[in-house]
Every structure is written in C-alpha cells, then in structure tokens.
Enzyme design. Structure first.
Site, PDB file in Angstrom:
ATOM      1  N   HIS A 191      27.373  90.743  63.920  1.00 29.41           N
ATOM      2  CA  HIS A 191      27.624  90.934  65.353  1.00 29.41           C
ATOM      3  C   HIS A 191      28.947  91.639  65.612  1.00 29.41           C
ATOM      4  CE1 HIS A 191      27.461  90.372  69.619  1.00 29.41           C
ATOM      5  NE2 HIS A 191      26.517  89.452  69.575  1.00 29.41           N
ATOM      6  N   ASP A 200       9.824 102.313  66.165  1.00 30.91           N
ATOM      7  CA  ASP A 200       8.559 102.880  65.674  1.00 30.91           C
ATOM      8  C   ASP A 200       8.844 103.619  64.378  1.00 30.91           C
ATOM      9  OD1 ASP A 200       6.240 104.265  65.172  1.00 30.91           O
ATOM     10  OD2 ASP A 200       6.166 105.299  67.101  1.00 30.91           O
TER      11      ASP A 200
END
Length: 435
Positions: A148, A377
């Site tokens: 993070h 994708d």
C-alpha cells in the site's frame, strides 16, 4: 481448496531499448508515510477462454517498465529517508493449479481458504506478487498482492488497466505521473487543523486492542440491490419535510454504521466513529492529475454518540458523514502537508494500522466503488469476479461493485461471530432504535 504450487520465480521489467539506471532512490512523500504500511491482496476470477500464463507474465513485465516502483525495494538512502529504490530487483510470479472446477468452489467467500489463492502477505520483500491459479475447467484466478505504501487504490487501479493494455499489445495510456515530490510545504507553513488524533497518534497511545483477541471473527458478505440502495438514498435525503440529496455511498455507509453499531450492543453513551478515505486528487487546488502514482489519501472521521446515531433517522448519520468528508478539502490537505513537513516529532506515529484485531466501537471503510478494477482485461475479456482477500479485522469493511454490473454493491463486513445473527436480522431494516 487444495492448491498446488507449480513454480515460483522472480520476474523483472521488460524494457524497449536501453534500460534506465538502477541506482535511483525515491523518498516517500508525506502521504506515503501516513498510509497503511502493509501488503494488500485482491482476487480476480476469469472464465474460459483465458489467456496463456505467458501473456499475463509478459504483460506484467512490460508494465513494470512503466510503473518501476513496483519492481523496486523499500529502503533508506544515505540521509535516512525511507523510500523505494528503483533497482529492478523484480516481483514474484507464482503458477499454481487446483484439481477442481471453479464452479465447485464458488461462491468464493472471504474465508481463510482464500489465502491459498494469492501469495503470502508476511515477511515479503517484493512489492508486488502475482499468483495465477488454473482450475480443471480452464478458469483462472489471479491473486495479486501489492504494498500500500507504493500506491493507493486510485493509483493501483490505473496500474491494473495498464497491465491489461500491455497484455493486449496496445499502448499504455495514460502514462503515470511518477513525481512523488510535488507536495511541497508552504513558506511560511500554515497549520490550520489538528492532525494529531487524525493522521497521527502519540506513540504512548496503546494501539493494541487485546480485549477481544479470543473472539471469533466472521467476514460476512452482504449484497445491496439497486432497488434497496435507491430506498436508502431517498430515506437518507429527506428530513423534516426538506430534501437534500446525499450520495449512494454516504447513504450506504450511514446505514451500515447504524446497523453494525446496533449489532454490537454498545453502551448508548459511547462515541463511535468511522474512518473514511478521501482522495486528494480532485480536492487539492490546483488539481492533481488522476495519473499521479503514489498515495494521495487522507481520512474523514465522522463521529456520533451511539444513542443519537440509533435514535435519530438515517438522515442524521448521513449528514454527519457528508459534512466530515466535505471538510477534508484543499485547505485541510495543505494544512496536513505543512504539519507533516514541520511539526511531526519522533513521538508521533501514523494512525493507519492494519495490525488490529478489532476496531470496536469504531469502523473503517475501504471503498473501491469508483475504481476500474473490473477493467483488467488480459486479452480474453474482463473478470467476472473481483473481491478483496480475507481480512478478519472486526469493523474494517470493504465496498466493491457487484460483478452483476447493474450498479448493486457488495459489502464485506468482518463481525464478531456473536454479533452476526443480530446483524443478519437488521441489515436491511431502516427502522432502528437504541433500545
């Protein structure tokens, strides 16, 4: 799930032309230094046809050449400034298999078994790890862990979109803005807000909550339909004959705040608050480009007495949340920058902490509703499922868009097992009272 690890290796950025220097050190900025210093894990699931593992790997290597921080290592420079070395030491890439179909393990629930679908979150030097798990039916789950302190949710989602573009052999666009040094303090500094107790706490504050360590925690998934969200929003936006429109996010968080508080059976005289992330990209003036790569998040802390939260209508909690978020504006962000550069002493540490077992009587919400995580994708279509991993910290909830794609929302809510039956009874109720 019996997941078998087939291979585990380090992969490095794939550059076109002459590789850049590997001796650069980029110090973390004030927003990096107050965020959660921990790895986060996400799960993506894809139905057949799925791309070859080599496509996913090569696309990742190309993307690391653009998002170089991920392939580096955290460390201090000669002056003791913590940051990331752009040394291209690489990321871990794991191939795994499971002798079952994906349908046999669906629905994927936030439970300890999910931890086998992504690499470890402990004792890791790599800033990214990827695990590609192939099922007997041809489906694929891609488990991702990322640090993070390198990127917030907004920046990470940009990286995922770029990864998909690289796998499809299309140009990575937009390119990231990799300048972490753009947040400079004012001269003279102007600290207008109290940042101790918000972004920072004293080292003397006992951050470990041992009271509930022995209690069992269940991560419960709740689905909120578009119709229910509409009712919530209408209910939250109407008070004493007057209408004020609040967002779906504000209305849902207000509702969950009330329901979880009621389920916990807290003393009505207690205070309870929520920690809500606020992205500074569109709040700082002049506006920071959406392409900024790093952390640019502070937090709002709406607070209420338990009795008021439950006895007053939904509008009351929603207004508290709205007002608290609104106050984290340009002036607040710039005040924080000045404070973090001039006023932080060794006695102060960040308040963001992933190591707690319970946040009770408080809550924290991580909203991924506006991020294009579903746009990853690899070349054969977008994922049919995206979700956080298993985080059994009581009170730390995640909101994600439902895979249905109709605007509904899934909430992942860790609760003490003793409180779960009460929560299930009232989670769709708008009629709550303290007694």
């Amino acid at each position: 799930m019996n997941v078998k690890i087939e291979s585990s290796r380090i992969i490095k950025p794939l550059y076109e032309g002459i590789p850049p220097s590997t001796t650069t050190h980029i110090p973390f900025n004030v927003f990096d230094n107050v965020t959660f210093d921990a790895l986060m894990a996400l799960i993506y699931a894809y139905r057949p046809p799925t791309p070859p593992t080599s496509t996913i790997e090569t696309g990742l290597r190309k993307t690391l050449a653009v998002y170089r921080e991920w392939a580096g290592r955290i460390g201090e420079d000669e002056e003791g400034n913590r940051g990331v070395f752009l040394n291209d030491e690489g990321v871990r890439f794991i191939e795994a298999s499971i002798d079952a179909t994906l349908d046999e393990v669906l629905p994927l629930k936030p439970s300890p078994s999910m931890l086998s679908l992504h690499p470890s979150l402990k004792d890791v030097v790599e800033l990214i790890q990827v695990q590609v798990t192939r099922f007997a039916c041809g489906s694929v789950v891609v488990g991702f862990t990322g640090h993070h302190i390198i990127a917030d949710g907004h920046a990470a989602s940009n990286f995922f979109v770029a990864w998909g573009q690289a796998c499809r052999d299309v140009e990575i666009t937009p390119l990231p803005l990799n300048d972490r040094a753009i947040f400079r303090p004012r001269d003279p500094p102007l600290v207008e807000y109290n940042h101790v107790g918000a972004e920072f706490v004293s080292k003397l504050v006992n951050k470990d909550n041992n009271e509930n360590k022995e209690k069992s925690i269940i991560v419960h998934k709740v689905h909120f339909t578009v119709e229910f969200l509409g009712k919530l929003k209408a209910n939250a936006s109407f008070m004493h004959g007057k209408a004020k429109t609040y967002s779906t996010f504000e209305s849902l968080i207000a509702h969950l705040w009330r329901v979880i508080t009621k389920s916990r059976k807290l003393d009505v005289s207690q205070n309870t608050q929520i920690r809500i992330s606020v992205d500074g990209r569109r709040r700082i003036i002049p506006r920071v480009p959406d392409e900024f790569f790093g952390n640019l998040v502070l937090w709002a802390f709406p607070t209420s007495k338990v009795k008021d939260l439950l006895d007053e209508p939904l509008h009351y909690a929603t207004k508290i949340i709205h007002d608290a978020i609104t106050k984290v504006d340009d002036k607040y962000f710039k005040s924080f920058i000045d404070f973090a550069n001039h006023k932080v002493t060794q006695d102060l540490i960040p308040s963001a902490d992933m190591k707690k077992d319970s946040l009770c009587p408080n809550l924290e919400v991580d909203s991924w509703l506006r991020f294009p995580f579903y746009d990853l994708d690899f070349g054969t279509g977008c994922p049919f499922l995206f979700m956080p991993s298993y985080y059994p910290t009581e009170g730390m909830m995640f909101l994600v868009p439902s895979f249905i794609g109709d605007g509904s929302i899934d909430a992942f809510i860790p609760l003490f097992q003793d409180n779960l039956p009460n929560f299930k009874k009232i989670c769709y109720s708008l009629d709550l009272k303290a007694k």
